[in-house]
Design a protein around this motif. Structure first.
Motif, PDB file in Angstrom:
ATOM      1  N   THR A 159     -53.950 -13.605  10.330  1.00 17.87           N
ATOM      2  CA  THR A 159     -52.701 -13.432  11.069  1.00 17.87           C
ATOM      3  C   THR A 159     -52.851 -14.016  12.474  1.00 17.87           C
ATOM      4  O   THR A 159     -53.956 -14.299  12.943  1.00 17.87           O
ATOM      5  CB  THR A 159     -52.300 -11.949  11.144  1.00 17.87           C
ATOM      6  N   LEU A 160     -51.727 -14.200  13.136  1.00 22.20           N
ATOM      7  CA  LEU A 160     -51.670 -14.901  14.422  1.00 22.20           C
ATOM      8  C   LEU A 160     -52.755 -14.405  15.385  1.00 22.20           C
ATOM      9  O   LEU A 160     -52.841 -13.222  15.687  1.00 22.20           O
ATOM     10  CB  LEU A 160     -50.298 -14.704  15.044  1.00 22.20           C
ATOM     11  N   ASP A 161     -53.588 -15.340  15.843  1.00 22.25           N
ATOM     12  CA  ASP A 161     -54.712 -14.995  16.716  1.00 22.25           C
ATOM     13  C   ASP A 161     -54.634 -15.857  17.970  1.00 22.25           C
ATOM     14  O   ASP A 161     -55.324 -16.871  18.092  1.00 22.25           O
ATOM     15  CB  ASP A 161     -56.040 -15.229  15.990  1.00 22.25           C
ATOM     16  N   VAL A 162     -53.760 -15.467  18.905  1.00 22.98           N
ATOM     17  CA  VAL A 162     -53.649 -16.172  20.177  1.00 22.98           C
ATOM     18  C   VAL A 162     -54.172 -15.278  21.290  1.00 22.98           C
ATOM     19  O   VAL A 162     -54.475 -14.116  21.088  1.00 22.98           O
ATOM     20  CB  VAL A 162     -52.200 -16.616  20.468  1.00 22.98           C
ATOM     21  N   GLY A 163     -54.243 -15.856  22.489  1.00 24.21           N
ATOM     22  CA  GLY A 163     -54.909 -15.180  23.594  1.00 24.21           C
ATOM     23  C   GLY A 163     -56.291 -15.784  23.761  1.00 24.21           C
ATOM     24  O   GLY A 163     -56.717 -16.644  22.986  1.00 24.21           O
ATOM     25  N   GLY A 164     -57.032 -15.361  24.748  1.00 20.23           N
ATOM     26  CA  GLY A 164     -58.341 -15.971  25.003  1.00 20.23           C
ATOM     27  C   GLY A 164     -58.155 -17.405  25.445  1.00 20.23           C
ATOM     28  O   GLY A 164     -57.509 -17.681  26.455  1.00 20.23           O
ATOM     29  N   ASP A 165     -58.694 -18.365  24.655  1.00 17.00           N
ATOM     30  CA  ASP A 165     -58.556 -19.779  25.010  1.00 17.00           C
ATOM     31  C   ASP A 165     -57.432 -20.452  24.228  1.00 17.00           C
ATOM     32  O   ASP A 165     -57.288 -21.667  24.256  1.00 17.00           O
ATOM     33  CB  ASP A 165     -59.870 -20.526  24.767  1.00 17.00           C
ATOM     34  N   LYS A 166     -56.621 -19.660  23.514  1.00 19.24           N
ATOM     35  CA  LYS A 166     -55.513 -20.219  22.737  1.00 19.24           C
ATOM     36  C   LYS A 166     -54.206 -19.608  23.240  1.00 19.24           C
ATOM     37  O   LYS A 166     -53.993 -18.407  23.106  1.00 19.24           O
ATOM     38  CB  LYS A 166     -55.691 -19.922  21.248  1.00 19.24           C
ATOM     39  N   SER A 167     -53.360 -20.442  23.821  1.00 19.07           N
ATOM     40  CA  SER A 167     -52.119 -19.941  24.404  1.00 19.07           C
ATOM     41  C   SER A 167     -50.924 -20.626  23.774  1.00 19.07           C
ATOM     42  O   SER A 167     -51.027 -21.721  23.217  1.00 19.07           O
ATOM     43  CB  SER A 167     -52.115 -20.171  25.918  1.00 19.07           C
ATOM     44  N   LEU A 168     -49.777 -19.954  23.854  1.00 16.00           N
ATOM     45  CA  LEU A 168     -48.524 -20.517  23.390  1.00 16.00           C
ATOM     46  C   LEU A 168     -47.705 -20.916  24.607  1.00 16.00           C
ATOM     47  O   LEU A 168     -47.523 -20.099  25.517  1.00 16.00           O
ATOM     48  CB  LEU A 168     -47.749 -19.495  22.556  1.00 16.00           C
ATOM     49  N   PRO A 169     -47.188 -22.145  24.660  1.00 12.99           N
ATOM     50  CA  PRO A 169     -46.451 -22.591  25.855  1.00 12.99           C
ATOM     51  C   PRO A 169     -45.211 -21.752  26.143  1.00 12.99           C
ATOM     52  O   PRO A 169     -44.801 -21.638  27.298  1.00 12.99           O
ATOM     53  CB  PRO A 169     -46.087 -24.040  25.519  1.00 12.99           C
ATOM     54  N   TYR A 170     -44.619 -21.159  25.113  1.00 14.58           N
ATOM     55  CA  TYR A 170     -43.398 -20.375  25.281  1.00 14.58           C
ATOM     56  C   TYR A 170     -43.681 -18.872  25.357  1.00 14.58           C
ATOM     57  O   TYR A 170     -42.753 -18.067  25.422  1.00 14.58           O
ATOM     58  CB  TYR A 170     -42.437 -20.657  24.111  1.00 14.58           C
ATOM     59  N   PHE A 171     -44.963 -18.501  25.314  1.00 20.05           N
ATOM     60  CA  PHE A 171     -45.342 -17.085  25.360  1.00 20.05           C
ATOM     61  C   PHE A 171     -46.590 -16.970  26.242  1.00 20.05           C
ATOM     62  O   PHE A 171     -47.669 -16.642  25.768  1.00 20.05           O
ATOM     63  CB  PHE A 171     -45.610 -16.579  23.945  1.00 20.05           C
ATOM     64  N   PRO A 172     -46.461 -17.292  27.541  1.00 16.28           N
ATOM     65  CA  PRO A 172     -47.642 -17.365  28.416  1.00 16.28           C
ATOM     66  C   PRO A 172     -48.289 -16.002  28.633  1.00 16.28           C
ATOM     67  O   PRO A 172     -47.609 -14.977  28.723  1.00 16.28           O
ATOM     68  CB  PRO A 172     -47.060 -17.920  29.722  1.00 16.28           C
ATOM     69  N   ILE A 173     -49.607 -16.038  28.682  1.00 14.06           N
ATOM     70  CA  ILE A 173     -50.391 -14.828  28.944  1.00 14.06           C
ATOM     71  C   ILE A 173     -51.335 -15.146  30.088  1.00 14.06           C
ATOM     72  O   ILE A 173     -52.196 -16.025  29.977  1.00 14.06           O
ATOM     73  CB  ILE A 173     -51.206 -14.408  27.704  1.00 14.06           C
ATOM     74  N   THR A 174     -51.183 -14.471  31.207  1.00 13.67           N
ATOM     75  CA  THR A 174     -52.027 -14.704  32.374  1.00 13.67           C
ATOM     76  C   THR A 174     -52.890 -13.474  32.615  1.00 13.67           C
ATOM     77  O   THR A 174     -52.376 -12.383  32.881  1.00 13.67           O
ATOM     78  CB  THR A 174     -51.175 -15.001  33.622  1.00 13.67           C
ATOM     79  N   GLU A 175     -54.195 -13.645  32.494  1.00 13.97           N
ATOM     80  CA  GLU A 175     -55.126 -12.523  32.644  1.00 13.97           C
ATOM     81  C   GLU A 175     -56.366 -12.975  33.401  1.00 13.97           C
ATOM     82  O   GLU A 175     -56.758 -14.142  33.320  1.00 13.97           O
ATOM     83  CB  GLU A 175     -55.546 -11.982  31.273  1.00 13.97           C
ATOM     84  N   ASP A 176     -56.998 -12.044  34.101  1.00 14.57           N
ATOM     85  CA  ASP A 176     -58.237 -12.358  34.816  1.00 14.57           C
ATOM     86  C   ASP A 176     -59.384 -12.587  33.840  1.00 14.57           C
ATOM     87  O   ASP A 176     -60.278 -13.387  34.093  1.00 14.57           O
ATOM     88  CB  ASP A 176     -58.599 -11.213  35.773  1.00 14.57           C
TER      89      ASP A 176
END
Length: 782
Positions: A505-522
């Protein structure tokens, strides 16, 4: 003091010739510290000695000639100890060596500090004085801080010097060292793919056609002025007038009497337009940062913003006019999947990335494409490598710039050996993966890294052990619809209709981002990623599960795998949602069935039709097997509870290694610490396999460890049922397993598990592979 440090480091980094930079630096340090002598020695690892390269205070005729062994004298002692050495009277020290040619008899006080970059001593910076005294803590702190800041600048300068010396035929076959990201060898011309606008990446170059450079910067300035005018006009209706004053400041700085004129003056001295821009902007930045007033210090960022905007417009000119060679090696600060997708069909032969490790996303994709790759190359002046001839050694991580004919012939031979090995292993591609004593293991594909249909069966994989569903999500401007996902998943499932296909199943976050679903984390790898995102957004999760179930109708080979599981509650919630999607879809199909039956109620026997249709639904809409990825260390201690809830386990060794060792696998600074052959990782994998066998739960592994010959042998011996890997390595791993016995693999594993260091593990496994006649898989030409 801080301003002095910055000035010295900036001046050093801006100098194009290494020798000139060293000479200027020692003079500046001597003046800043008000001492009698400052010298710098550079390490020569081929001859195992330090060479006196520049000095303000020692004899000029000794420069470039005086050499001190790594284990000799005070300079050697500083290098050995890798720490500062502060001596009041150097000539009385037991390690002092008298070198009459340097003429230092009158110098007594000695302060030496190593210049270290990425754990490697590049040189020694020394301060000497006639007065016999210990240098103060403040003086020592200054030299230590300067050395630390000079380290990366010196490494950068050595890259520039490497290129210029090659062109002058002074040195031959100098190389840069990186991390072996994907095995193989490539020989071709380098093409640099630059970031859109980052002044720190610009290298300093001179040119002869000054008129063209004046024209380029003039066009860039005009374009930038227009950009600022348009931006100001767009913002005028929504922000206050005083806020827009910054655009007026930019316009004034671009005026012919401001930055624009200074850039033109630099071009008149022979500098390229981007080099002149870099020097002028960085000079302004250093001036602003040196001012005590906090407000004016902040204006340095405004100047940098202006410089980056100008650089962007300069780069746009270059991109529009550039033509790619027929074959090339791609080099970038951070090679991305989109870059590889753009260039892989245009003559791409190999990859060089300044960031990342052997298990970063780019390296994994390179292996799936069969492209040699080097990661984490220390080449801050990488732009100067553009158009240089190079050899990429994906086995050792070495990058050779402008190699001589002898080295080229050597590597041409190795390439021919590689091709011969490939032809040999392809002969077993479609044979069963079974050891010489009859132990079988399934070899599966990791698929979905690119839009290409890389999961064809012609390389011998039984099916797909890991289908990454996130790529279709990444290459879009919005979330894909249920229908779009259904069509894609059905094509994948149809590729192996007689064998299970495992979709993650969808595994985004970390080094994989979606241009329309940005995730900004330290700290994205420890943050919101994988199952955590999809459980927080069940509307995304349910649409994907429904699409998978629809695609599976009439095929029945779907398995669903949940990523980034860290606790039991996540499995329970995901299972609830999967059941919800299943029953909702089943109800929809029944409703659709009844509507169809009503239409032809008078033509057919309703009861018989209902019975047949109901049977068809139960056969076509099957509940898939559900498994989880074991990649978060916490689940290792919850296997009994998890075994009651899922149908299978699959170890994600890439992330498991990352989390066990607390190493970001995309960070080149610590990439040497990331290693799936670390004893702790191997023992964890063995414990997982043993407990899974006791719990009667099938266990597979879909990390990059499976695609290495040594890793595959260890996993086979541990008891893993399936190994999933990129298509390029399927026939290679088949060949390896078909040429060993299960008993031999178990003996190798038993000894490996007793080893206490990663180096010992690698040495032992390489030795065993050579003994088994499999050395060619470690290094071409064996």
């Amino acid at each position: 003091m801080l301003a002095t440090l910055r000035r010295i480091v900036l001046d050093f980094s801006q100098e194009t010739e290494l020798q000139s930079a060293l000479e200027r630096m020692v003079t500046q340090v001597k003046s800043a510290m008000n001492t009698d002598c400052c010298s710098i020695y550079l390490a020569d690892y081929h001859y195992q000695h330090f060479v006196l390269m520049a000095s303000d205070g020692l004899a000029i005729n000794s420069l470039g000639k005086t050499c001190i062994g790594f284990s000799e004298g005070l300079v050697g002692l500083v290098g050995q100890r890798e720490e500062p050495l502060n001596i009041a009277n150097a000539q009385e020290h037991q390690d002092y060596i008298h070198a009459p040619e340097v003429q230092e008899d009158d110098l007594n006080a000695f302060l030496g500090t190593p210049i270290i970059h990425q754990r490697k001593v590049l040189g020694i910076l020394t301060i000497q004085q006639e007065q016999a005294r210990h240098f103060s803590e403040t003086e020592e702190a200054f030299v230590v801080t300067l050395s630390a800041q000079l380290a990366s600048a010196l490494a950068n300068a050595e890259v520039r010097n490497l290129i210029s010396s090659q062109q002058d035929h002074i040195q031959q076959n100098k190389q840069l060292q990186g991390i072996a990201g994907s095995s193989g060898i490539a020989m071709s011309q380098i093409v640099v793919c630059q970031p859109q606008a980052d002044l720190s990446t610009v290298s300093l170059k001179k040119v002869t056609n000054l008129a063209a450079q004046h024209e380029r910067i003039a066009q860039a300035i005009d374009k930038t002025r227009n950009d600022f005018t348009l931006l100001s006009e767009k913002l005028a209706s929504i922000v206050k007038d005083e806020t827009l004053a910054i655009f007026d400041v930019y316009q004034q700085m671009l005026a012919q009497v401001g930055i624009g004129q200074e850039i033109s003056d630099k071009i008149n001295l022979g500098w390229r337009a981007d080099s002149a821009l870099k020097m002028v902007i960085e000079h302004y930045i250093s001036q602003f940062k040196a001012i005590d007033d906090a407000y004016l210090q902040e204006r340095a960022s405004d100047v940098q913003d202006l410089g980056n905007r100008l650089l962007f417009n300069l780069r746009q000119q270059e991109q529009q006019s550039r033509a790619l060679p027929k074959e090339f090696i791609l080099l970038a600060k951070d090679v991305t999947a989109s870059m590889l997708a753009e260039y892989q069909h245009k003559g791409l032969q190999g990859i060089i990335s300044l960031s990342g490790s052997n298990n970063s996303h780019a390296a994994i994709l390179a292996r799936s494409l069969g492209l040699p790759a080097i990661m984490g190359v220390n080449a801050l002046a990488f732009v100067q490598l553009d158009s240089q001839q190079a050899i990429v050694d994906g086995y050792s991580g070495e990058l050779f710039i402008n190699p001589d004919e002898t080295l080229v012939q050597e590597y041409q031979y190795l390439i021919s050996q590689e091709q011969a090995l490939t032809e040999k292993v392809m002969k077993v591609a479609n044979l069963p993966c079974i050891t010489t004593d009859g132990r079988a293991i399934e070899i599966l594909l990791n698929a979905g890294l690119s839009e290409g249909f890389e999961h064809s069966g012609n390389l011998g994989a039984l099916s797909i052990g890991l289908y990454r569903t996130e790529i279709p999500f990444m290459d879009r401007s919005c979330f894909p619809s249920e229908q779009e996902q259904t069509q894609l998943y059905r094509r994948v499932l149809n590729a192996f209709p007689k064998h299970a296909v495992t979709m993650r199943t969808l595994d985004v976050g970390g080094d994989k981002s979606l241009p329309y679903f940005p995730i900004t984390e330290d700290n994205p790898f420890l943050g919101w990623r994988g199952i955590r995102i999809t459980l927080d957004h069940p509307e995304i999760f349910l649409v994907q599960i429904r699409a998978m179930l629809r695609a599976n109708q009439g095929i029945g080979n779907l398995e669903i795998m949940l990523p980034m599981i860290s606790n039991i509650e996540e499995v329970d919630e995901a299972t609830r949602l999967i059941n919800q999607a299943y029953f909702e879809l089943k109800a929809e199909l029944k409703t659709q069935l009844l509507e169809e039956l009503v239409k032809d109620l008078y033509d057919k026997d309703l009861s018989i039709e209902l019975e047949h249709k109901a049977e068809a639904i139960s056969q076509q809409l099957m509940k898939p097997r559900v498994g989880i990825m074991l990649e978060v260390p916490s689940v290792i201690f919850q296997l009994p509870e998890l075994a009651k809830r899922v149908d299978f386990f699959s170890v994600g060794s890439n992330d498991l290694t990352q989390y066990l060792l607390a190493v970001d696998r995309n960070n080149s600074q610590v990439a040497n610490l990331y290693d799936s052959f670390h004893p702790a990782v191997l023992r964890a994998l063995y414990a997982i396999a043993q407990e899974s066998a006791q719990l009667l739960v099938p266990i597979s592994l879909c990390g990059e460890l499976a695609s290495t010959p040594a890793g595959a042998l260890l996993l086979l011996a541990m008891g893993y049922d399936k190994l999933s890997m990129n298509s390029h390595n399927v026939p290679r791993i088949k060949w390896v397993i078909r040429h060993v016995s299960f008993e031999q693999a178990q003996d190798i594993l038993s000894h490996t598990l007793t080893l206490s260091s990663t180096n010992d593990v690698h040495d032992y496994l390489n030795e065993q592979l050579e003994t088994l006649g499999l050395g060619g898989f470690i290094r071409a030409g064996y």
